[in-house]
Design an enzyme around this catalytic site. Structure first.
Site, PDB file in Angstrom:
ATOM      1  N   GLN A 130      42.399   1.094   2.787  1.00 53.19           N
ATOM      2  CA  GLN A 130      42.600   1.132   1.340  1.00 53.19           C
ATOM      3  C   GLN A 130      43.523   2.262   0.907  1.00 53.19           C
ATOM      4  OE1 GLN A 130      39.120   1.000  -1.166  1.00 53.19           O
ATOM      5  NE2 GLN A 130      38.237  -0.744  -0.073  1.00 53.19           N
ATOM      6  N   HIS A 180      33.088  -1.006  -3.343  1.00 54.56           N
ATOM      7  CA  HIS A 180      32.440   0.039  -2.536  1.00 54.56           C
ATOM      8  C   HIS A 180      33.140   1.342  -2.881  1.00 54.56           C
ATOM      9  CE1 HIS A 180      30.438   2.170   0.581  1.00 54.56           C
ATOM     10  NE2 HIS A 180      31.370   2.052   1.517  1.00 54.56           N
ATOM     11  N   GLU A 218      23.344   1.091   6.221  1.00 52.81           N
ATOM     12  CA  GLU A 218      24.017   0.457   7.356  1.00 52.81           C
ATOM     13  C   GLU A 218      23.713   1.180   8.665  1.00 52.81           C
ATOM     14  OE1 GLU A 218      27.970  -1.045   4.827  1.00 52.81           O
ATOM     15  OE2 GLU A 218      28.043   0.767   6.062  1.00 52.81           O
ATOM     16  N   GLU A 224      11.289 -12.391  22.133  1.00 54.92           N
ATOM     17  CA  GLU A 224      10.282 -11.547  21.490  1.00 54.92           C
ATOM     18  C   GLU A 224      10.870 -10.432  20.635  1.00 54.92           C
ATOM     19  OE1 GLU A 224       7.263 -12.327  21.295  1.00 54.92           O
ATOM     20  OE2 GLU A 224       7.319 -13.955  22.753  1.00 54.92           O
ATOM     21  N   SER A 232      -0.342 -12.701  12.065  1.00 61.32           N
ATOM     22  CA  SER A 232      -1.734 -12.591  12.504  1.00 61.32           C
ATOM     23  C   SER A 232      -2.269 -11.191  12.238  1.00 61.32           C
ATOM     24  CB  SER A 232      -1.835 -12.896  14.001  1.00 61.32           C
ATOM     25  OG  SER A 232      -1.238 -11.853  14.762  1.00 61.32           O
TER      26      SER A 232
END
Length: 330
Positions: free
Chosen positions: A86, A108, A195, A227, A252
């Site tokens: 930029q 940003h 991030e 997993e 669970s």
């Protein structure tokens, strides 16, 4: 409490008769340009000579010109380029053509906050930053809704910078969901921290280390992948939908107990101290200087780390397993 803005707070009529220049046509650039265009705003796209995005933007009904010509012709210039380029593009093709009649916008705050770009004092400088990837910004708009954004004003030379930024946010579709007020400093520092500590750096390092612990203990790489990586999406989706409590409600009680009793042992005070150091390096500019220097040197360390990550066993195993998952190809 944060200040929130909704549709009643933004008026797209403020953009009537104005031309909006979108600099860049990548993930965010294409979404901004097309959403604004569909909202009835006159849009031009600024690209470098020979850009592969030119034909795509023109095919979607947008005018394309050089960055300098777009800056000269447009009233609002939204820069949607990678952080590391930029500053150069601004110095060469944007800054020389700014005057008090124009507004400079960002999604940003990196270059403004860390001084890579210093606009003239008589130019409004603001931010509208959608909190979603560009393809999602576009999809949700087309569905008749919008993704939340944040808004910030760095310079308010005209006295109308906030109102004009909210008009832009309305045309983007974000006021349908809500826009949160912040500052360039807060947006930049929290975005980088998120991030590095969680969304990219933290998660990938956690997954990779867990994979290595299992495989080095003799478990099959394929089972380890399922997993510690594959099932991560299931958990993140539950948190995205209803927060951590909803995730814990959905799994669970064995998993929930393991969450409470073992999670803090993995992410312990030492990890928190490292997070605090990461944040300090963002706040004092150490990370920004390091990243810009890396780019000036041709990205040797960045490319080496990218290559090392791509060659890791978890990527090889994952590529094979994903071939089994036809639903991923939809």
């Amino acid at each position: 409490m944060a200040v929130l803005y909704y549709e009643k707070d933004g008026d797209t009529a403020l953009l009537a008769g104005k031309k909006i220049g979108i600099i860049g046509y990548g993930s965010q650039g294409h979404a901004h340009a097309l959403n604004l265009h569909d909202s009835g705003v006159e849009v031009m796209v600024g690209l470098y000579e020979g850009s592969g995005s030119k034909a795509k933007a023109e095919a979607e009904g947008l005018r394309v010109a050089s960055v300098a010509d777009v800056t000269k012709e447009c009233d609002v210039i939204m820069i949607l380029l990678p952080d590391q380029i930029q500053g150069t593009i601004y110095k060469e093709s944007i800054g020389p053509f700014l005057d008090s009649s124009k507004t400079l916008m960002f999604a940003h705050g990196f270059n403004i906050h860390f001084g890579e770009i210093t606009p003239p004092a008589d130019v409004d400088v603001s931010m509208i930053a959608p909190k979603a990837p560009g393809h999602r910004v576009r999809e949700v708009y087309q569905e008749g809704s919008g993704v939340p954004s944040i808004v910030a004003v760095h310079q308010d030379a005209s006295g109308k910078a906030l109102a004009n930024a909210l008009a832009y946010g309305a045309a983007l579709g974000s006021l349908r969901a809500g826009i949160v007020a912040t500052t360039f400093k807060e947006e930049t520092e929290t975005d980088l921290f998120g991030e590095q500590a969680v969304l990219c750096g933290g998660v990938t390092s956690l997954v990779r280390n867990a994979f290595e612990v299992l495989t080095e203990a003799g478990y099959q790489p394929e089972i380890a992948y399922f997993e510690v990586l594959h099932e991560l999406k299931l958990i993140v989706d539950l948190m995205y939908q209803g927060g951590m409590n909803y995730m814990r409600y959905s799994v669970s009680e064995t998993a929930e107990y393991g969450d409470y009793s073992r999670g803090p042992r993995v992410i312990d005070a030492h990890v928190r101290a490292n997070m605090e150091q990461v944040l300090k390096e963002i706040q004092d500019g150490t990370f920004a200087k390091e990243w810009m220097a890396e780019n000036h040197e041709g990205q040797p360390r960045f490319k080496a780390m990218r290559g090392e990550g791509a060659d890791h066993e978890i990527e090889q195993v994952g590529a094979q397993l994903r071939e089994m998952m036809s639903f991923l190809k939809k």
